[in-house]
Design a protein around this motif. Structure first.
Motif, PDB file in Angstrom:
ATOM      1  N   LEU A  22       0.806  -1.214   0.000  1.00 39.41           N
ATOM      2  CA  LEU A  22       0.000   0.000   0.000  1.00 39.41           C
ATOM      3  C   LEU A  22       0.846   1.273   0.000  1.00 39.41           C
ATOM      4  N   LEU A  23       1.885   1.327   0.801  1.00 36.01           N
ATOM      5  CA  LEU A  23       2.714   2.530   0.834  1.00 36.01           C
ATOM      6  C   LEU A  23       3.416   2.747  -0.503  1.00 36.01           C
ATOM      7  N   ARG A  24       3.902   1.686  -1.106  1.00 31.85           N
ATOM      8  CA  ARG A  24       4.579   1.825  -2.407  1.00 31.85           C
ATOM      9  C   ARG A  24       3.622   2.318  -3.483  1.00 31.85           C
ATOM     10  N   VAL A  25       2.371   1.844  -3.437  1.00 32.91           N
ATOM     11  CA  VAL A  25       1.364   2.344  -4.387  1.00 32.91           C
ATOM     12  C   VAL A  25       1.154   3.839  -4.159  1.00 32.91           C
ATOM     13  N   SER A  26       1.039   4.228  -2.904  1.00 31.18           N
ATOM     14  CA  SER A  26       0.841   5.642  -2.572  1.00 31.18           C
ATOM     15  C   SER A  26       2.004   6.492  -3.073  1.00 31.18           C
ATOM     16  N   LEU A  27       3.220   6.027  -2.891  1.00 32.71           N
ATOM     17  CA  LEU A  27       4.392   6.779  -3.344  1.00 32.71           C
ATOM     18  C   LEU A  27       4.433   6.871  -4.867  1.00 32.71           C
ATOM     19  N   ARG A  28       4.214   5.757  -5.524  1.00 32.77           N
ATOM     20  CA  ARG A  28       4.295   5.717  -6.997  1.00 32.77           C
ATOM     21  C   ARG A  28       3.224   6.578  -7.651  1.00 32.77           C
ATOM     22  N   GLU A  29       2.012   6.560  -7.069  1.00 33.64           N
ATOM     23  CA  GLU A  29       0.864   7.231  -7.676  1.00 33.64           C
ATOM     24  C   GLU A  29       0.527   8.567  -7.022  1.00 33.64           C
ATOM     25  N   CYS A  37       9.664   6.423   7.677  1.00 36.63           N
ATOM     26  CA  CYS A  37      10.703   5.398   7.514  1.00 36.63           C
ATOM     27  C   CYS A  37      10.379   4.369   6.433  1.00 36.63           C
ATOM     28  N   GLY A  38       9.128   3.977   6.299  1.00 38.30           N
ATOM     29  CA  GLY A  38       8.764   2.966   5.315  1.00 38.30           C
ATOM     30  C   GLY A  38       9.104   1.546   5.713  1.00 38.30           C
ATOM     31  N   GLY A  39       9.556   1.340   6.935  1.00 35.41           N
ATOM     32  CA  GLY A  39       9.978   0.006   7.354  1.00 35.41           C
ATOM     33  C   GLY A  39       9.287  -0.549   8.582  1.00 35.41           C
ATOM     34  N   LEU A  41       8.913   0.950  11.556  1.00 35.33           N
ATOM     35  CA  LEU A  41       9.502   1.376  12.822  1.00 35.33           C
ATOM     36  C   LEU A  41       8.827   2.584  13.447  1.00 35.33           C
ATOM     37  N   CYS A  42       8.396   3.539  12.632  1.00 36.17           N
ATOM     38  CA  CYS A  42       7.949   4.822  13.185  1.00 36.17           C
ATOM     39  C   CYS A  42       6.437   4.944  13.392  1.00 36.17           C
ATOM     40  N   GLY A  43       5.643   4.252  12.601  1.00 33.30           N
ATOM     41  CA  GLY A  43       4.187   4.307  12.759  1.00 33.30           C
ATOM     42  C   GLY A  43       3.505   5.480  12.077  1.00 33.30           C
ATOM     43  N   THR A  44       4.240   6.318  11.346  1.00 37.85           N
ATOM     44  CA  THR A  44       3.617   7.497  10.746  1.00 37.85           C
ATOM     45  C   THR A  44       2.703   7.180   9.567  1.00 37.85           C
ATOM     46  N   CYS A  45       2.811   5.991   8.985  1.00 37.05           N
ATOM     47  CA  CYS A  45       1.961   5.651   7.841  1.00 37.05           C
ATOM     48  C   CYS A  45       0.659   4.974   8.280  1.00 37.05           C
ATOM     49  N   LYS A  46       0.297   5.165   9.546  1.00 46.03           N
ATOM     50  CA  LYS A  46      -0.971   4.602  10.037  1.00 46.03           C
ATOM     51  C   LYS A  46      -2.118   5.160   9.204  1.00 46.03           C
ATOM     52  N   CYS A  47      -2.958   4.278   8.730  1.00 44.44           N
ATOM     53  CA  CYS A  47      -4.091   4.685   7.901  1.00 44.44           C
ATOM     54  C   CYS A  47      -5.266   3.757   8.206  1.00 44.44           C
ATOM     55  N   ARG A  48      -6.418   4.131   7.689  1.00 44.34           N
ATOM     56  CA  ARG A  48      -7.613   3.326   7.938  1.00 44.34           C
ATOM     57  C   ARG A  48      -8.159   2.817   6.607  1.00 44.34           C
ATOM     58  N   ILE A  49      -8.330   1.525   6.536  1.00 42.25           N
ATOM     59  CA  ILE A  49      -8.942   0.917   5.365  1.00 42.25           C
ATOM     60  C   ILE A  49     -10.453   1.072   5.544  1.00 42.25           C
ATOM     61  N   GLY A  75     -10.127  -1.166  11.428  1.00 41.33           N
ATOM     62  CA  GLY A  75      -9.603  -1.084  10.072  1.00 41.33           C
ATOM     63  C   GLY A  75      -8.294  -0.343   9.919  1.00 41.33           C
ATOM     64  N   TYR A  76      -7.655   0.014  11.034  1.00 38.15           N
ATOM     65  CA  TYR A  76      -6.375   0.708  10.936  1.00 38.15           C
ATOM     66  C   TYR A  76      -5.261  -0.273  10.600  1.00 38.15           C
ATOM     67  N   ARG A  77      -4.369   0.171   9.739  1.00 38.91           N
ATOM     68  CA  ARG A  77      -3.182  -0.611   9.356  1.00 38.91           C
ATOM     69  C   ARG A  77      -2.026   0.353   9.156  1.00 38.91           C
ATOM     70  N   MET A  78      -0.844  -0.180   9.042  1.00 43.40           N
ATOM     71  CA  MET A  78       0.322   0.605   8.658  1.00 43.40           C
ATOM     72  C   MET A  78       0.558   0.339   7.177  1.00 43.40           C
ATOM     73  N   ALA A  79       0.541   1.393   6.382  1.00 44.23           N
ATOM     74  CA  ALA A  79       0.616   1.233   4.926  1.00 44.23           C
ATOM     75  C   ALA A  79       1.884   0.502   4.489  1.00 44.23           C
ATOM     76  N   CYS A  80       2.991   0.722   5.188  1.00 43.01           N
ATOM     77  CA  CYS A  80       4.256   0.104   4.779  1.00 43.01           C
ATOM     78  C   CYS A  80       4.256  -1.401   4.981  1.00 43.01           C
ATOM     79  N   GLN A  81       3.367  -1.898   5.818  1.00 42.06           N
ATOM     80  CA  GLN A  81       3.315  -3.322   6.126  1.00 42.06           C
ATOM     81  C   GLN A  81       2.146  -4.042   5.458  1.00 42.06           C
TER      82      GLN A  81
END
Length: 92
Positions: A22-29, A37-39, A41-49, A75-81
């Motif tokens: 999901l995070l890679r799709v967001s970055l690409r598009e 961080c994208g890995g 560790l930090c939790g900043t990509c928390k999002c809700r499906i 429905g919360y997830r971390m986009a990088c994971q």
């Protein structure tokens, strides 16, 4: 191809291959999901499906460090994971 709708980015819709991160799709598009961080560790990509949670893969241990059981149930997830296997709509 699956459809990803970025609700918090004016409902921007993009297509992505099945089993995409999901995070890679967001970055690409230019979907706009915040991240540092994208890995996992930090939790900043928390999002809700918001729609299509059933089209996401299993919750990872790294996500459990940042999200409690109630958030995961909501429905919360971390986009990088998160890998997506069908149409989803996501907000943050």
């Amino acid at each position: 191809m699956i459809q990803v709708t970025f609700i918090s980015n004016d409902n921007k819709r993009v297509e992505a291959p099945d089993n995409s991160n999901l995070l890679r799709v967001s970055l690409r598009e230019k979907g706009g999901i915040p991240f540092k961080c994208g890995g996992g560790l930090c939790g900043t990509c928390k999002c809700r499906i918001e729609r299509g949670l059933e089209h996401t893969d299993e919750v990872k241990a790294k996500e459990r460090k940042h999200l409690n059981d109630e958030q995961l149930a909501d429905g919360y997830r971390m986009a990088c994971q998160t890998f997506i296997r069908g149409d989803i709509a996501v907000s943050w």
